[in-house]
Scaffold this active site. Structure first.
Site, short mmCIF file in Angstrom:
data_model
loop_
_atom_site.label_atom_id
_atom_site.label_comp_id
_atom_site.label_asym_id
_atom_site.label_seq_id
_atom_site.Cartn_x
_atom_site.Cartn_y
_atom_site.Cartn_z
N ILE A 157 1.35 -1.69 0.61
CA ILE A 157 0.44 -0.21 0.31
C ILE A 157 0.79 1.34 0.03
CG2 ILE A 157 -1.83 -1.33 0.69
CD1 ILE A 157 -1.26 -0.03 3.63
N ASP A 158 0.78 2.66 -0.38
CA ASP A 158 1.49 3.33 -0.86
C ASP A 158 1.67 4.52 0.50
OD1 ASP A 158 1.04 3.05 -4.24
OD2 ASP A 158 -0.98 4.78 -3.72
#
Length: 351
Positions: A157-158
């Site tokens: 996930i970013d």
């Protein structure tokens, strides 16, 4: 992406999120040979043990069917192999970085990642990552096989996205979970704040996602029948409307880089304060200075894209039980939602 029939000597991986897919057509002159030994010879840098684990996890297909490692390959057999990426080649130095551990056993660890933490080392972020934190946490600990524990990423996930992240603690678990991500059987739900209102309560965005031709740092959406990008599907549900922004829940059917951010931008609803995709500007609302100051204050409270990985579900690699985890909205998103509720109760936000 359309697969190309390749000779074994020319076998190249198809790179996905955190896995590589190989497709090999056995040469006409090939003599009978065990499947695991054949693949070890034709896929560079892969051990026979890993091939056997992948076969056991149904990540190896021969002519479209699952098989065993002792299968004897025959001329013109079509073999497809799904393998997760190996551990990062950059040396991961242990760093004492706080971790919010939601669950842990001998095979997996579920982390509730804070919004400012990069998942793995890369250009500009060689230290201070989640993997550095896990290296510190696992330092001196041994797995169920008696060997030092190595974290194996299952997905990403970013940096500025918060929420649940699944990490395997051994290679067998990673391979088993990689198959679930590839088959899109992992349960993933995100909470997001986006600009604008929706005419419907539920909707679906379908469109290939690939690197933007204009800016390689961002992802763009292309037609589903395009040869550019990879197939991506995002379902969304409106949770609460604030006139100028909306709180939605997104369910991922696929897991592409920046999928929610790119899809929402594509349909005219960039994520609130998403600098990369234009959501850090005032895109909806009045021209009054008080409103502009209100939005600016919200940006200060939530200095990142308003995206949180709230729900994660998967089949456990050893027990085969369904695992389900939920993470509450972080304080920054909760604070902004509260502010918008208060604003809406005292202002008319109808456009």
């Amino acid at each position: 992406m359309t697969e190309e029939i390749l000779n074994p000597e020319e076998s190249q991986p198809e790179v996905g999120e955190l896995y590589e897919r190989y497709r090999v057509v056995v040469d006409k002159g090939q003599t009978l040979l065990r499947l695991d030994k054949y693949l070890q010879m034709h896929i560079e840098g892969v051990s026979r043990t890993k091939i056997q684990a992948a076969t056991k996890a149904d990540c190896v297909l021969v002519n479209g069917k699952t098989t065993k490692s002792n299968y004897r390959v025959k001329p013109l057999d079509v073999i497809t192999v799904l393998l997760p990426e190996p551990p990062h080649e950059v040396e991961i130095l242990p760093e004492d970085i706080p971790l919010d551990i939601v669950y842990e056993d001998d095979d997996v660890i579920v982390i509730n990642k804070q919004s400012d933490l990069v998942v793995h080392p890369g250009v500009g972020n060689y230290t201070g990552t989640l993997l550095n934190a896990l290296a510190f946490y696992f330092d001196g600990k041994k797995g169920k096989d008696g060997q030092p524990i190595t974290p194996y990423l299952c997905h990403r996930i970013d940096k500025n996205t918060s929420g649940l992240l699944l990490v395997a603690k051994n290679e067998d678990a990673q391979i088993y979970l990689a198959k679930q991500f590839f088959d899109h059987t992992i349960e993933r739900k995100y909470n997001a704040l986006v600009w604008g209102d929706f005419s419907e309560v539920d909707g679906t965005v379908v469109g290939n996602i690939g690197r933007s031709i204009r800016d390689r740092k961002v992802m763009a959406v292309y037609p589903s029948d395009s040869e550019i990008g990879k197939h991506a599907v995002t379902h969304y549900h409106v949770k609460e409307r604030f006139g100028y922004i909306t709180w939605i829940e997104c369910v991922l059917e696929t897991g592409r880089t920046h999928q929610i951010r790119a899809h929402m931008k594509h349909i005219g609803h960039p994520l609130f304060n998403d600098e990369t995709y234009g959501g850090d500007q005032i895109l909806k609302g009045t021209t009054f200075s008080k409103y502009k100051q209100f939005v600016t204050n919200c940006f200060s409270l939530l200095p990142r894209q308003a995206l949180h990985a709230a729900i994660l579900g998967f089949e456990h690699p050893t027990t085969h039980k369904q695992m389900h985890f939920e993470s509450e909205l972080p304080t920054d998103m909760q604070s902004v939602i509260t502010k918008w509720r208060t604003y809406c109760s005292s202002h008319n936000t109808d456009e």
